[in-house]
Design an enzyme around this catalytic site. Structure first.
Site, short mmCIF file in Angstrom:
data_model
loop_
_atom_site.label_atom_id
_atom_site.label_comp_id
_atom_site.label_asym_id
_atom_site.label_seq_id
_atom_site.Cartn_x
_atom_site.Cartn_y
_atom_site.Cartn_z
N LYS A 207 113.18 25.71 41.24
CA LYS A 207 112.09 26.69 41.38
C LYS A 207 110.79 26.17 40.76
O LYS A 207 109.70 26.31 41.33
CB LYS A 207 112.52 28.01 40.71
N CYS A 260 102.86 32.85 39.38
CA CYS A 260 103.82 31.74 39.54
C CYS A 260 103.18 30.35 39.47
O CYS A 260 103.32 29.66 38.46
CB CYS A 260 104.55 31.92 40.87
N1 LIG Z 1 106.80 39.01 42.15
C1 LIG Z 1 107.05 37.89 42.81
O1 LIG Z 1 106.52 37.65 43.90
C2 LIG Z 1 108.06 36.89 42.27
C3 LIG Z 1 108.40 35.83 43.09
C4 LIG Z 1 109.33 34.91 42.65
C5 LIG Z 1 109.89 35.05 41.39
N2 LIG Z 1 109.54 36.09 40.59
C6 LIG Z 1 110.19 36.15 39.27
O2 LIG Z 1 110.52 37.47 38.93
C7 LIG Z 1 110.15 37.72 37.58
C8 LIG Z 1 109.82 39.18 37.47
O3 LIG Z 1 108.64 39.38 38.23
P1 LIG Z 1 108.23 40.77 38.84
O4 LIG Z 1 107.12 40.45 39.78
O5 LIG Z 1 109.40 41.52 39.35
O6 LIG Z 1 107.66 41.52 37.56
P2 LIG Z 1 107.19 43.03 37.47
O7 LIG Z 1 106.24 43.11 36.34
O8 LIG Z 1 106.77 43.51 38.82
O9 LIG Z 1 108.53 43.83 37.11
C9 LIG Z 1 109.25 43.65 35.95
C10 LIG Z 1 110.07 44.91 35.70
O10 LIG Z 1 110.90 44.65 34.58
C11 LIG Z 1 110.93 45.84 33.80
N3 LIG Z 1 111.32 45.51 32.44
C12 LIG Z 1 110.57 44.94 31.45
N4 LIG Z 1 111.30 44.79 30.34
C13 LIG Z 1 112.54 45.24 30.61
C14 LIG Z 1 113.73 45.35 29.86
N5 LIG Z 1 113.80 44.95 28.60
N6 LIG Z 1 114.81 45.87 30.47
C15 LIG Z 1 114.75 46.31 31.76
N7 LIG Z 1 113.64 46.23 32.51
C16 LIG Z 1 112.55 45.71 31.95
C17 LIG Z 1 109.54 46.40 33.92
O11 LIG Z 1 109.49 47.77 33.60
C18 LIG Z 1 109.22 46.11 35.39
O12 LIG Z 1 109.56 47.19 36.24
C19 LIG Z 1 108.95 36.79 37.33
O13 LIG Z 1 108.82 36.43 36.00
C20 LIG Z 1 109.31 35.60 38.19
O14 LIG Z 1 110.04 34.71 37.41
C21 LIG Z 1 108.63 37.02 41.01
#
Ligand SMILES: NC(=O)c1ccc[n+]([C@@H]2O[C@H](COP(=O)([O-])OP(=O)(O)OC[C@H]3O[C@@H](n4cnc5c(N)ncnc54)[C@H](O)[C@@H]3O)[C@@H](O)[C@H]2O)c1
Length: 394
Positions: A207, A260
């Site tokens: 990744k 990212c």
């Molecule tokens: N958004 C994208 O397009 C994308 C693409 C590829 C990978 N990712 C990966 O996904 C990860 C998360 O990204 P996202 O976009 O979903 O973030 P986001 O901010 O949209 O969502 C994160 C969620 O996690 C929850 N959260 C925070 N702390 C928590 C805890 N202790 N227990 C339970 N829930 C908790 C938050 O309330 C929130 O709803 C990124 O760091 C990345 O590595 C995201």
């Protein structure tokens, strides 16, 4: 095999995954600290309307096959825990594991012998085995050999997550053979294009490598664009004819934004610095610097365009046609378009914003005034990388 699966973190990445699993007929317990979000999901309401196809899935499964809860104990009967919460970097680009550690330790507190934990958050290679494993062992009181551990990076793209999850290749790697085998078996029940790799570290690097590849290639396009400008060559024409099966020059830009691509190269750069392997990451560092510098480059081009307008410089009305980090996505994290607008404003220029995704009120909340492009003297579209007024000043 059809046991309930816990998805920890129902954000932009976690919620589409949870919905796709539920849509395969598997019971999902979605755990998120955001109570309001959980309530919406259980009412069948989609908190991410811009995500194509997600609304239908949440309507169908929210509160039924997909039960959202802020309480980790509600997931204590699950045998598989998928963790997908954010990992930010601090001002020096060092990863801040605070959120991840808290989520992992909470999972540890409900973990049972034989359970499987899969991390999906993008992390520096080595994180799953070095950090996640010990946090889980400490908080669960189990020996690390008592639970299975794997890593599978989320490779979705905002707006297209559902189709990506259903079609795009997904990789998964275990801490050991048994973990890899089990994780592959569980994921096969909801991911069709799944590939087992030899370790969590390989899966982690896959990744991060993708992000580095994009960053370096965007930097190359930006550099070639600047050279073409100096040589008075039409870059777009040259690019169109240069690209073929073995050559893909990207489009120039104001830099790279979002959660990212501008972040992942730092995972490797920082690790190499720690090991005093500076020479091993020179290209990654240069690409980062080059892309970050594009906002300043375009600010100077816009300033030059202003000098063509028959008005005192401070009265030239500049309109930037977008401050989100990417076209069509209402997110501002590491937005180089926002940085560009701020650079111009800090130079004392009369800067306005007309972003198709923002109302005039929202524009003001971001610290800019709204102006329609027709009323401006210089109009710059950062997504098309072009001037609409006063002609092609670039
Ligand atoms: N958004 C994208 O397009 C994308 C693409 C590829 C990978 N990712 C990966 O996904 C990860 C998360 O990204 P996202 O976009 O979903 O973030 P986001 O901010 O949209 O969502 C994160 C969620 O996690 C929850 N959260 C925070 N702390 C928590 C805890 N202790 N227990 C339970 N829930 C908790 C938050 O309330 C929130 O709803 C990124 O760091 C990345 O590595 C995201």
């Amino acid at each position: 095999m059809n046991q309930a699966i816990a998805v920890v973190g129902l954000g932009n990445a976690g919620l589409p995954l949870a919905a796709v699993i539920a849509d395969r007929g598997i019971q999902v317990v979605g755990v998120d600290v955001n109570e309001k979000r959980c309530q919406l999901i259980n009412e069948g309401r989609n908190p991410i309307p811009q995500e194509e196809g997600l609304g239908d899935l949440i309507k169908r499964h929210g509160g039924r096959k997909l039960l959202a809860t802020p309480r980790f104990e509600d997931a204590s009967d699950c045998r598989t825990f998928i963790i997908i919460v954010p990992l930010f970097v601090d001002q020096s680009f060092n990863p801040d594991f605070g959120i991840m550690e808290s989520a992992v330790r909470s999972v540890g507190r409900v973990l049972k012998k034989g359970d499987l934990v899969v991390l999906e958050t993008t992390v520096p290679p080595g994180t799953t085995e070095a950090l996640v494993q010990s946090w889980l062992a400490e908080s669960s009181g189990l020996d690390s050999s008592d639970f299975h551990l794997a890593y599978s990076p989320e490779r979705i793209m905002t707006g297209y997550s559902i189709s990506r999850l259903r079609e795009f290749p997904k990789v998964i790697g275990g801490r050991d053979e048994e973990s890899g085998f089990l994780a592959h078996q569980v994921y096969s029940s909801f991911i069709s294009n799944l590939h087992l790799v030899s370790s969590t570290r390989v899966a982690e690097l896959i990744k991060v490598m993708e992000g580095c590849y994009r960053d370096v290639n965007i930097a190359l396009a930006n550099e070639l664009f600047k050279i073409a400008q100096d040589l008075d060559v039409n870059f777009l024409e040259a690019r169109q004819n240069a690209n073929h099966q073995y050559c893909h020059i990207h489009l120039p830009s104001t830099g790279v934004g979002g959660h990212c691509i501008p972040v992942y190269p730092w995972f490797l750069i920082k690790e190499m610095e720690k090991r005093e392997g500076f020479d091993n990451c020179r290209l990654l560092r240069t690409a980062r610097e080059l892309n970050d510098d594009m906002a300043r480059y375009w600010a100077e081009k816009i300033l030059l365009a202003c000098l063509h307008v028959d008005r005192p410089l401070s009265l030239v009305r500049i309109c930037i046609k977008g401050i989100t980090f990417r076209e069509g996505v209402k997110e501002f994290y590491h937005s180089r378009n926002l940085v560009l607008a701020k650079i111009l404003r800090d130079k004392g220029l009369d800067v306005y914003v007309c972003d198709p995704l923002l109302s005039p009120e929202e524009t003001e909340q971001k610290g800019f005034r709204y102006l329609s492009p027709e009323e401006a003297d210089v109009v710059f579209d950062p997504f098309a990388i072009s001037f609409e007024k006063p002609g092609d000043a670039g």
